[in-house]
Design a protein around this motif. Structure first.
Motif, PDB file in Angstrom:
ATOM      1  N   LEU A   1       0.708  -1.212   0.019  1.00  0.00           N
ATOM      2  CA  LEU A   1      -0.073  -0.144   0.098  1.00  0.00           C
ATOM      3  C   LEU A   1       0.873   1.187  -0.161  1.00  0.00           C
ATOM      4  O   LEU A   1       0.571   2.015  -0.555  1.00  0.00           O
ATOM      5  N   ASP A   2       1.888   1.234   0.687  1.00  0.00           N
ATOM      6  CA  ASP A   2       2.791   2.312   0.761  1.00  0.00           C
ATOM      7  C   ASP A   2       3.362   2.677  -0.428  1.00  0.00           C
ATOM      8  O   ASP A   2       3.614   3.679  -0.987  1.00  0.00           O
ATOM      9  N   ASP A   3       3.850   1.460  -1.110  1.00  0.00           N
ATOM     10  CA  ASP A   3       4.447   1.274  -2.699  1.00  0.00           C
ATOM     11  C   ASP A   3       3.432   2.320  -3.706  1.00  0.00           C
ATOM     12  O   ASP A   3       3.766   3.190  -4.389  1.00  0.00           O
ATOM     13  N   VAL A   4       2.149   1.859  -3.370  1.00  0.00           N
ATOM     14  CA  VAL A   4       1.127   2.458  -4.278  1.00  0.00           C
ATOM     15  C   VAL A   4       0.528   3.926  -3.575  1.00  0.00           C
ATOM     16  O   VAL A   4       0.642   4.728  -4.924  1.00  0.00           O
ATOM     17  N   LEU A   5       0.930   4.143  -2.533  1.00  0.00           N
ATOM     18  CA  LEU A   5       0.612   5.519  -2.160  1.00  0.00           C
ATOM     19  C   LEU A   5       1.671   6.563  -2.843  1.00  0.00           C
ATOM     20  O   LEU A   5       1.563   7.609  -3.312  1.00  0.00           O
ATOM     21  N   ASN A   6       3.086   6.157  -2.723  1.00  0.00           N
ATOM     22  CA  ASN A   6       4.332   6.621  -3.429  1.00  0.00           C
ATOM     23  C   ASN A   6       3.827   7.110  -4.894  1.00  0.00           C
ATOM     24  O   ASN A   6       4.261   7.950  -5.457  1.00  0.00           O
ATOM     25  N   PHE A   7       3.503   5.863  -5.571  1.00  0.00           N
ATOM     26  CA  PHE A   7       3.465   6.034  -7.085  1.00  0.00           C
ATOM     27  C   PHE A   7       2.226   7.047  -7.514  1.00  0.00           C
ATOM     28  O   PHE A   7       2.554   7.980  -8.208  1.00  0.00           O
ATOM     29  N   PHE A   8       1.154   7.274  -6.650  1.00  0.00           N
ATOM     30  CA  PHE A   8      -0.050   8.150  -6.729  1.00  0.00           C
ATOM     31  C   PHE A   8       0.711   9.497  -6.412  1.00  0.00           C
ATOM     32  O   PHE A   8       0.297  10.338  -7.081  1.00  0.00           O
ATOM     33  N   ALA A   9       1.520   9.566  -5.311  1.00  0.00           N
ATOM     34  CA  ALA A   9       2.165  10.906  -4.891  1.00  0.00           C
ATOM     35  C   ALA A   9       2.981  11.390  -6.124  1.00  0.00           C
ATOM     36  O   ALA A   9       2.995  12.477  -6.658  1.00  0.00           O
ATOM     37  N   LEU A  10       3.924  10.519  -6.912  1.00  0.00           N
ATOM     38  CA  LEU A  10       4.599  10.827  -7.968  1.00  0.00           C
ATOM     39  C   LEU A  10       3.902  11.107  -9.114  1.00  0.00           C
ATOM     40  O   LEU A  10       4.030  12.066  -9.914  1.00  0.00           O
ATOM     41  N   LEU A  11       2.762  10.416  -9.194  1.00  0.00           N
ATOM     42  CA  LEU A  11       1.609  10.507 -10.532  1.00  0.00           C
ATOM     43  C   LEU A  11       1.285  12.069 -10.536  1.00  0.00           C
ATOM     44  O   LEU A  11       0.859  12.676 -11.410  1.00  0.00           O
TER      45      LEU A  11
END
Length: 134
Positions: free
Chosen positions: A69-79
């Motif tokens: 989940l943390d990885d996906v949240l980081n992905f969305f933050a970068l996105l």
């Protein structure tokens, strides 16, 4: 694999409010809530591989999903920082309509945790207010 782990964590948050608050609190370095054992039956239901794990093993197995989940949240933050984000969303294999409400499930308690904590604002460098959907 990552998406499955994230789905399990978010779905557990949908089914158990104490777990949703726990997820949100884990996004801060301080004032983290303890793992709510009330969610263990939900976690077992969501993943057959966890059916025979004891409570301590369940918490460790859940930790792996929360890291995803943390990885996906980081992905969305970068996105969110990219001008080409709509192009990326079109080419990713995820249901944006599903992600948005479940991420709010984490974002709203996270905002509440931030507002009620004395320690979090000291350590949290980004103090942006959430804009609640209309």
């Amino acid at each position: 694999m990552v998406k499955n782990g994230v789905f399990r964590a978010l779905l557990a948050g949908v089914k158990d409010e104490s777990y949703a608050r726990f997820l949100a609190s884990r996004l801060f370095a301080v004032d983290q809530l303890p793992f709510p054992t009330s969610v263990i039956p939900v976690l077992r239901m969501l993943d057959e591989a966890k059916l025979n794990l004891n409570d301590a093993q369940m918490e460790q197995a859940d930790r792996a999903d929360r890291l995803m989940l943390d990885d996906v949240l980081n992905f969305f933050a970068l996105l969110a920082q990219r001008k080409s984000s709509s192009m990326v969303i079109k080419h990713c294999d995820f249901a944006y309509d599903w992600w948005r409400p479940t991420l709010w499930l984490v974002a709203l308690p996270q905002q509440e945790q931030f507002e009620k904590s004395e320690a979090i604002p000291v350590y949290c460098r980004t103090r942006k207010k959430l804009q609640r959907p209309l």
